[in-house]
Design a protein around this motif. Structure first.
Motif, PDB file in Angstrom:
ATOM      1  N   ALA A  16      46.952 157.033  40.764  1.00  0.00           N
ATOM      2  CA  ALA A  16      46.300 156.707  42.035  1.00  0.00           C
ATOM      3  C   ALA A  16      44.984 155.975  41.794  1.00  0.00           C
ATOM      4  CB  ALA A  16      46.062 157.981  42.852  1.00  0.00           C
ATOM      5  N   TYR A  17      44.231 156.436  40.811  1.00  0.00           N
ATOM      6  CA  TYR A  17      42.961 155.776  40.489  1.00  0.00           C
ATOM      7  C   TYR A  17      43.205 154.330  40.050  1.00  0.00           C
ATOM      8  CZ  TYR A  17      38.740 154.395  38.123  1.00  0.00           C
ATOM      9  OH  TYR A  17      37.639 153.685  37.732  1.00  0.00           O
ATOM     10  N   GLU A  18      44.179 154.133  39.181  1.00  0.00           N
ATOM     11  CA  GLU A  18      44.469 152.773  38.703  1.00  0.00           C
ATOM     12  C   GLU A  18      44.929 151.887  39.853  1.00  0.00           C
ATOM     13  OE1 GLU A  18      43.386 151.719  36.013  1.00  0.00           O
ATOM     14  OE2 GLU A  18      43.272 153.462  34.702  1.00  0.00           O
ATOM     15  N   ALA A  19      45.698 152.434  40.799  1.00  0.00           N
ATOM     16  CA  ALA A  19      46.115 151.668  41.973  1.00  0.00           C
ATOM     17  C   ALA A  19      44.903 151.290  42.822  1.00  0.00           C
ATOM     18  CB  ALA A  19      47.123 152.468  42.800  1.00  0.00           C
ATOM     19  N   CYS A  20      43.967 152.215  42.964  1.00  0.00           N
ATOM     20  CA  CYS A  20      42.739 151.967  43.713  1.00  0.00           C
ATOM     21  C   CYS A  20      41.952 150.829  43.065  1.00  0.00           C
ATOM     22  CB  CYS A  20      41.912 153.254  43.756  1.00  0.00           C
ATOM     23  SG  CYS A  20      40.270 153.087  44.448  1.00  0.00           S
ATOM     24  N   GLU A  21      41.787 150.892  41.752  1.00  0.00           N
ATOM     25  CA  GLU A  21      41.067 149.838  41.032  1.00  0.00           C
ATOM     26  C   GLU A  21      41.763 148.491  41.201  1.00  0.00           C
ATOM     27  OE1 GLU A  21      38.130 149.925  38.823  1.00  0.00           O
ATOM     28  OE2 GLU A  21      37.904 151.577  40.239  1.00  0.00           O
ATOM     29  N   LEU A  22      43.088 148.481  41.082  1.00  0.00           N
ATOM     30  CA  LEU A  22      43.863 147.251  41.241  1.00  0.00           C
ATOM     31  C   LEU A  22      43.676 146.684  42.652  1.00  0.00           C
ATOM     32  CD1 LEU A  22      45.971 145.173  40.370  1.00  0.00           C
ATOM     33  CD2 LEU A  22      47.742 146.866  40.935  1.00  0.00           C
TER      34      LEU A  22
ATOM     35  N   TRP B 183      38.156 156.972  49.566  1.00  0.00           N
ATOM     36  CA  TRP B 183      38.562 155.575  49.443  1.00  0.00           C
ATOM     37  C   TRP B 183      39.724 155.269  50.387  1.00  0.00           C
ATOM     38  CZ3 TRP B 183      42.879 152.750  48.263  1.00  0.00           C
ATOM     39  CH2 TRP B 183      42.682 151.393  47.966  1.00  0.00           C
ATOM     40  N   VAL B 184      40.749 156.124  50.378  1.00  0.00           N
ATOM     41  CA  VAL B 184      41.915 155.899  51.232  1.00  0.00           C
ATOM     42  C   VAL B 184      41.508 155.895  52.701  1.00  0.00           C
ATOM     43  CG1 VAL B 184      44.103 156.902  52.034  1.00  0.00           C
ATOM     44  CG2 VAL B 184      43.609 156.812  49.591  1.00  0.00           C
ATOM     45  N   LEU B 185      40.690 156.861  53.093  1.00  0.00           N
ATOM     46  CA  LEU B 185      40.290 156.946  54.498  1.00  0.00           C
ATOM     47  C   LEU B 185      39.429 155.752  54.923  1.00  0.00           C
ATOM     48  CD1 LEU B 185      39.669 160.781  54.688  1.00  0.00           C
ATOM     49  CD2 LEU B 185      41.623 159.491  55.613  1.00  0.00           C
ATOM     50  N   ARG B 186      38.611 155.216  54.013  1.00  0.00           N
ATOM     51  CA  ARG B 186      37.813 154.025  54.328  1.00  0.00           C
ATOM     52  C   ARG B 186      38.691 152.790  54.511  1.00  0.00           C
ATOM     53  NH1 ARG B 186      34.742 155.469  49.939  1.00  0.00           N
ATOM     54  NH2 ARG B 186      35.360 153.578  48.844  1.00  0.00           N
ATOM     55  N   HIS B 187      39.837 152.759  53.829  1.00  0.00           N
ATOM     56  CA  HIS B 187      40.699 151.583  53.864  1.00  0.00           C
ATOM     57  C   HIS B 187      41.923 151.767  54.763  1.00  0.00           C
ATOM     58  CE1 HIS B 187      38.275 150.957  50.268  1.00  0.00           C
ATOM     59  NE2 HIS B 187      38.439 149.683  50.508  1.00  0.00           N
ATOM     60  N   GLU B 188      41.981 152.865  55.480  1.00  0.00           N
ATOM     61  CA  GLU B 188      43.119 153.136  56.349  1.00  0.00           C
ATOM     62  C   GLU B 188      43.158 152.124  57.493  1.00  0.00           C
ATOM     63  OE1 GLU B 188      45.012 157.039  58.495  1.00  0.00           O
ATOM     64  OE2 GLU B 188      42.852 156.900  58.342  1.00  0.00           O
ATOM     65  N   ASP B 189      44.356 151.633  57.767  1.00  0.00           N
ATOM     66  CA  ASP B 189      44.524 150.661  58.838  1.00  0.00           C
ATOM     67  C   ASP B 189      44.734 151.319  60.195  1.00  0.00           C
ATOM     68  OD1 ASP B 189      44.295 148.517  57.121  1.00  0.00           O
ATOM     69  OD2 ASP B 189      46.450 148.379  56.760  1.00  0.00           O
ATOM     70  N   GLY B 190      44.872 152.625  60.213  1.00  0.00           N
ATOM     71  CA  GLY B 190      45.070 153.328  61.466  1.00  0.00           C
ATOM     72  C   GLY B 190      46.519 153.401  61.902  1.00  0.00           C
ATOM     73  N   ASP B 191      47.434 152.823  61.120  1.00  0.00           N
ATOM     74  CA  ASP B 191      48.834 152.841  61.517  1.00  0.00           C
ATOM     75  C   ASP B 191      49.615 153.999  60.905  1.00  0.00           C
ATOM     76  OD1 ASP B 191      48.705 151.875  58.959  1.00  0.00           O
ATOM     77  OD2 ASP B 191      50.059 150.192  59.274  1.00  0.00           O
TER      78      ASP B 191
END
Length: 183
Positions: A23-29, A150-158
């Motif tokens: 998950a961390y590596e996916a976040c960095e990518l 990080w996930v919550l900051r980048h959530e699209d709301g869908d």
């Protein structure tokens, strides 16, 4: 300490730790790829050529390296979860031997990170990356909470990811097994 408290502080399983590194590596990518999308106001010359030749290529090389780390982490996660080299090879469309040669060192490094620290560290960027991964493996909850943010900051709301989109999915060891109590 209540049983619930013990569960909350129980170390994550090795597979959960490997998934967390993935998950961390996916976040960095994702972060690296996202920075390559905007075109800066002064990035291009009037004729459309780059003002800083090689800059976009360097960004692409960093994204590619991050994608390689993500792939390695995914293979390690699958292996720690019980996948054999045949499955890894089949998914990657290579022979099991090729998969093992390519990824066995990544798996060994992860398994070494699971061992208690001896206090020895290597210097330089490779040492820093290894130190970060070792920290993620040894302190998974802290890393998971950072990834939740990080996930919550980048959530699209869908989608309804809840308040713990990463940490909520981590599987913890049964604390009774660690202490030798029957499960």
């Amino acid at each position: 300490m209540t049983e619930r408290d013990a569960e909350a502080t129980a170390p994550c399983t090795d597979a959960a730790r490997a998934r967390l590194v993935t998950a961390y590596e996916a976040c960095e990518l994702a972060d690296l790829a996202r920075t390559a999308v905007p075109i800066g106001e002064h990035e291009l010359n009037p004729d459309g050529t780059p003002r800083a030749p090689g800059a976009v290529l360097a960004d692409a090389a960093r994204v590619l390296a991050a994608a390689q780390r993500f792939l390695e982490a995914a293979v390690v996660f699958e292996r720690v979860g019980g996948a054999d080299w045949q499955l890894v090879g089949d998914v990657l469309d290579v022979s099991p031997r090729t998969a093992r040669v390519r990824f066995a060192m990544s798996e060994a490094a992860f398994r070494e990170e699971l061992l208690p620290s001896e206090g020895t560290g290597s210097g330089g960027a490779a040492g820093e990356a290894s130190s970060l991964r070792a920290h993620m493996v040894r302190e998974p909850l802290e890393t998971a909470l950072d990834l939740d943010d990080w996930v919550l900051r980048h959530e699209d709301g869908d989608s309804d990811l809840g308040t713990a989109p990463v940490s909520g999915g981590l599987v913890q060891r049964d604390p009774r097994r660690r202490t030798g109590k029957p499960s």
